[in-house]
Enzyme design. Structure first.
Site, PDB file in Angstrom:
ATOM      1  N   ASP A 126      12.334  18.184 -55.436  1.00 60.30           N
ATOM      2  CA  ASP A 126      12.226  18.101 -54.197  1.00 60.30           C
ATOM      3  C   ASP A 126      11.277  19.589 -54.533  1.00 60.30           C
ATOM      4  OD1 ASP A 126      12.696  19.316 -51.638  1.00 60.30           O
ATOM      5  OD2 ASP A 126      13.636  19.236 -51.739  1.00 60.30           O
ATOM      6  N   ASP A 183      10.584  15.855 -44.008  1.00 60.26           N
ATOM      7  CA  ASP A 183      11.833  15.696 -43.423  1.00 60.26           C
ATOM      8  C   ASP A 183      12.079  14.725 -42.304  1.00 60.26           C
ATOM      9  OD1 ASP A 183      12.087  17.055 -45.747  1.00 60.26           O
ATOM     10  OD2 ASP A 183      13.872  17.911 -45.004  1.00 60.26           O
TER      11      ASP A 183
HETATM   12  C1  GLA Z   1      14.457  19.192 -48.009  1.00 62.05           C
HETATM   13  C2  GLA Z   1      13.753  17.343 -48.447  1.00 62.05           C
HETATM   14  C3  GLA Z   1      15.090  17.092 -47.839  1.00 62.05           C
HETATM   15  C4  GLA Z   1      16.535  16.941 -48.308  1.00 62.05           C
HETATM   16  C5  GLA Z   1      16.911  18.710 -48.402  1.00 62.05           C
HETATM   17  C6  GLA Z   1      17.901  19.356 -49.571  1.00 62.05           C
HETATM   18  O1  GLA Z   1      14.011  19.342 -47.084  1.00 62.05           O
HETATM   19  O2  GLA Z   1      12.718  17.291 -47.803  1.00 62.05           O
HETATM   20  O3  GLA Z   1      14.609  15.322 -47.850  1.00 62.05           O
HETATM   21  O4  GLA Z   1      16.418  17.347 -50.276  1.00 62.05           O
HETATM   22  O5  GLA Z   1      15.355  19.649 -49.002  1.00 62.05           O
HETATM   23  O6  GLA Z   1      17.727  20.402 -48.988  1.00 62.05           O
END
Ligand code: GLA
Length: 373
Positions: A126, A183
């Site tokens: 991430d 997301d």
């Molecule tokens: C980010 C990523 C998500 C998930 C969260 C976890 O937002 O884009 O897919 O992994 O972190 O905290």
């Protein structure tokens, strides 16, 4: 090649968020086998953020939260492997994960070694808490190098949300797939906004390097960590069909232990998965658009045929959507067999164009095969 076709699996985030523990992961692995997900091609069982304890150990190594994973990650990976599946985990390129746990900045080598020692096969990486002044791609290069140095084959899944156009450098840092957007959440708006915006990135994807428009929300129906009202069955069909046409990694996000029949049939649909997993590895793209709501997409396949998706984004109108041969790169007079991929129906041989009525928020997927002279 570790990912000759788009990786397929499950990830804990969309439904479970913080609510993860080893028993859940074991049950998911069991379900992969018992519900035929493994047979359909799903392989990677991936634990997302919030598996970590708050502190590293005295040797600077990441440790799992002892309440959630009392038996440790090695034992869990062994269990997943014993089912003939692969084990994935999550970390982050900054000082902390997005949920605030310790992350890999400055610890890339030790973390890569730890993961390899546990038997990790897939790392989602991430982009939160990035240190000021460090450029994004170099952070991914560091972990890519550290993973390579372990000697263990590990899929490297870059999750920097498209911030630095990772499709341009992701493969060069050792990435097998990279998120192209922020997301997803369990709503039609999110599916639509992410899915249909992938057009134009098709030149950057292929065997071992895939654009990733995020994990699936199919089957969530408004329940879980990224629930935002949920979708209808036909909206999930659009979602899954589009991700298949996009040659996107297929990471299931629902609670696979409790799938309804529709979800199960969609996620294991042989025809759609074959399109996603086609060995040519071409990502689909838009070839026609009428107004804001009616779109035709195509994905060329290894056998010389073309998959076409007729997408209706309108909320209320049913409408005939067409695919003229010319837009598909076919000569007008070329006879082609047209088959419905989802229902299996054979529509016979057409020339010039094919059109079909498509319901609101739904899709018709056809396979168009040029008939040899
Ligand atoms: C980010 C990523 C998500 C998930 C969260 C976890 O937002 O884009 O897919 O992994 O972190 O905290």
């Amino acid at each position: 090649m570790l990912a000759p076709t788009p990786p397929m699996g499950w990830n804990s985030w969309n439904t479970f968020g913080a609510d993860i523990h080893e028993e859940l992961i074991r049950q998911v692995a069991d379900t992969f086998v018992e519900a035929g997900l493994k047979e359909a091609g799903y392989t990677y069982v991936v634990i997302d953020d919030l598996w970590e304890a708050d502190e590293r150990d005295e040797k600077g190594r990441l440790v799992p939260d002892p309440k959630k994973f009392p038996s440790g990650m090695k034992a869990l990976a062994d269990y997943v492997h014993s089912k003939g599946l692969k084990f994935g985990i999550y970390s982050c390129a900054g000082t902390h994960t997005c949920a605030g746990k310790p992350a890999s900045y400055g610890y890339e080598e030790v973390d890569a070694q730890t993961f390899a020692g546990w038997g990790v096969d897939f790392l989602k990486y991430d982009f939160c808490y990035k240190p000021a002044g460090v450029d994004g791609p170099s952070l991914y290069r560091r972990m890519g190098q550290a993973l390579r140095a372990t000697g263990r084959p590990i899929i490297f899944s870059l999750c920097e949300w498209g911030t630095n156009e990772p499709w341009k450098w992701g493969a060069s840092v050792g990435g097998h797939m990279w998120r192209t957007t922020g997301d997803i959440n369990d709503s039609w708006e999110s599916i639509e906004q992410i899915g249909f915006s992938q057009n134009g990135l098709e030149a950057y994807a292929g065997p071992d390097h895939w654009n990733d428009p995020d994990m699936l929300v199919v089957g969530m129906y408004g329940k879980g960590n990224v629930a935002r009202g949920g979708c209808t069955d036909s909206e999930y069909r659009v979602h899954f069909a589009l991700w298949c046409l996009l040659a996107a990694p297929l990471m299931i996000g629902c609670d696979v232990r409790h799938m309804n029949t529709f979800t199960h049939q969609l996620l294991t649909h042989k025809g759609l998965i074959a399109i996603n997993q086609d060995p040519l590895g071409r990502q689909g793209f838009r070839v026609g658009q009428e107004g804001e709501h009616f779109e035709t997409w195509m994905k060329p396949l290894a056998d010389g045929s073309i998959t076409v998706g007729l997408f209706n984004r309108h909320k209320e109108w049913r409408r005939v959507i067409t695919a003229p041969w010319e837009s598909l790169g076919l000569h007008d007079r070329r006879p082609c067999r047209v088959q419905n991929v989802i229902t299996g129906e054979d529509y016979g041989v057409y020339t010039r164009f094919f059109g079909a009525p498509v319901d609101p928020h739904d899709v018709v997927v056809v396979k168009i095969t040029p008939v040899k002279d």
